[in-house]
Design a protein around this motif. Structure first.
Motif, short mmCIF file in Angstrom:
data_model
loop_
_atom_site.label_atom_id
_atom_site.label_comp_id
_atom_site.label_asym_id
_atom_site.label_seq_id
_atom_site.Cartn_x
_atom_site.Cartn_y
_atom_site.Cartn_z
N VAL A 70 0.72 -1.31 0.16
CA VAL A 70 0.25 0.03 0.13
C VAL A 70 1.03 1.26 -0.02
N ARG A 71 2.69 0.83 0.34
CA ARG A 71 2.97 1.98 0.44
C ARG A 71 2.89 2.58 -1.76
N TRP A 72 2.33 1.70 -2.58
CA TRP A 72 1.90 2.32 -4.31
C TRP A 72 0.84 1.64 -4.28
N ILE A 73 -0.11 1.32 -4.33
CA ILE A 73 -0.46 0.39 -4.43
C ILE A 73 -2.03 1.34 -3.43
N ASP A 74 -2.95 1.61 -4.20
CA ASP A 74 -4.07 2.22 -2.81
C ASP A 74 -5.63 0.92 -2.71
N PRO A 75 -5.10 0.91 -0.98
CA PRO A 75 -6.30 -0.78 -1.38
C PRO A 75 -7.19 -0.69 -1.73
N PRO A 76 -7.96 -2.05 -2.24
CA PRO A 76 -9.29 -2.35 -2.53
C PRO A 76 -9.98 -2.68 -1.90
N LEU A 86 7.69 4.73 8.98
CA LEU A 86 9.16 3.87 8.48
C LEU A 86 8.58 3.92 7.12
N ILE A 87 7.50 3.23 6.64
CA ILE A 87 7.51 2.28 4.79
C ILE A 87 6.64 4.21 4.16
N LEU A 88 6.05 3.61 5.15
CA LEU A 88 4.62 4.63 4.28
C LEU A 88 5.32 6.37 4.61
N GLY A 89 6.15 7.18 5.25
CA GLY A 89 5.79 8.41 5.60
C GLY A 89 4.40 9.52 5.92
N LYS A 90 4.56 9.95 6.28
CA LYS A 90 3.24 11.10 6.77
C LYS A 90 2.45 11.24 5.98
#
Length: 235
Positions: free
Chosen positions: A43-49, A157-161
């Motif tokens: 989900v860092r790159w793909i919007d969750p369905p 850490l993975i996603l950022g604010k």
């Protein structure tokens, strides 16, 4: 005639069973945790369905044979009014940009209030709520709290604010079957999320602590508090 050697007792001991149980639970936790981290990377790159809470609500409706209509459309953060972004942060996690997943300052205040007999306000951060919504659901257990405690720093850490805020605004409940800012704005105010004004945003943010019970048109007192917080924060 020589005596026969005594047969060893092969019945598992209580301590052996306990060690086996702890090992199985530990392996299970590690597998679930690893899968959750993988989902955060996705989900860092793909919007969750969908999310754990979305699935949970569908199951509840199916079990209880109740009508259920889901409204959910993911929109980029730049299509959500800054008014709504600011109102949600002011209402849910005023120190969102200062902490790293856990608001230890607010936790300490709440603990002191609790010791003095005051009413605890709650110190669950936006990051904590996102992890619960995406991965863990609404159930309460030691297992879930342990998973949350270890996953929140990883999410930061993975996603950022900015990605955390974008995901949060898009997946949280804003009413029965209403998920995310787009569905909330179109349902309650008949407008796109980019067009929401300050007062509308404050009323929408006011229902987040109890989205299945509250409605924006009844949140004037709470929305006034949120507007004041927004002013104090320079928004």
């Amino acid at each position: 005639m020589p005596a026969q050697p005594a047969l060893r007792n092969k019945t598992p001991t209580r301590s052996g069973l306990l060690r086996s149980l702890v090992l199985v639970l530990g392996l299970g936790f590690a597998l679930v945790w690893s899968f959750a981290v993988l989902m955060l990377l996705v989900v860092r790159w793909i919007d969750p369905p969908t999310t754990a809470v979305h699935i949970e609500r569908r199951l509840q409706a199916w079990i209880h044979h109740t009508p259920y209509h889901e409204r959910y459309r993911f929109v980029p953060l730049n299509q959500i009014s800054p008014n709504l972004q600011h109102a949600v942060v002011a209402a849910e996690d005023a120190r969102f940009y200062q902490h790293h997943g856990f608001d230890w300052h607010q936790i300490q205040i709440d603990a002191e209030d609790d010791m003095e007999g005051g009413r605890m306000r709650g110190a669950s951060t936006i990051t904590q709520q996102l992890v619960k919504n995406l991965l863990l659901g609404t159930s309460r257990s030691i297992f879930r709290k342990g998973a949350e405690f270890t996953l929140v720093p990883v999410a930061e850490l993975i996603l950022g604010k900015q990605r955390i805020l974008e995901l949060y605004l898009n997946v949280i409940e804003w009413g029965p079957g209403i998920y995310g800012a787009d569905a909330a704005c179109r349902t309650y105010d008949r407008t796109a999320p980019r067009n929401v004004g300050r007062e509308q945003a404050a009323r929408l943010a006011a229902i987040l602590p109890a989205p299945l019970k509250r409605r924006p048109d009844r949140m004037n007192r709470y929305s006034a508090v949120i507007l004041e917080r927004m002013r104090e924060m320079g928004w």
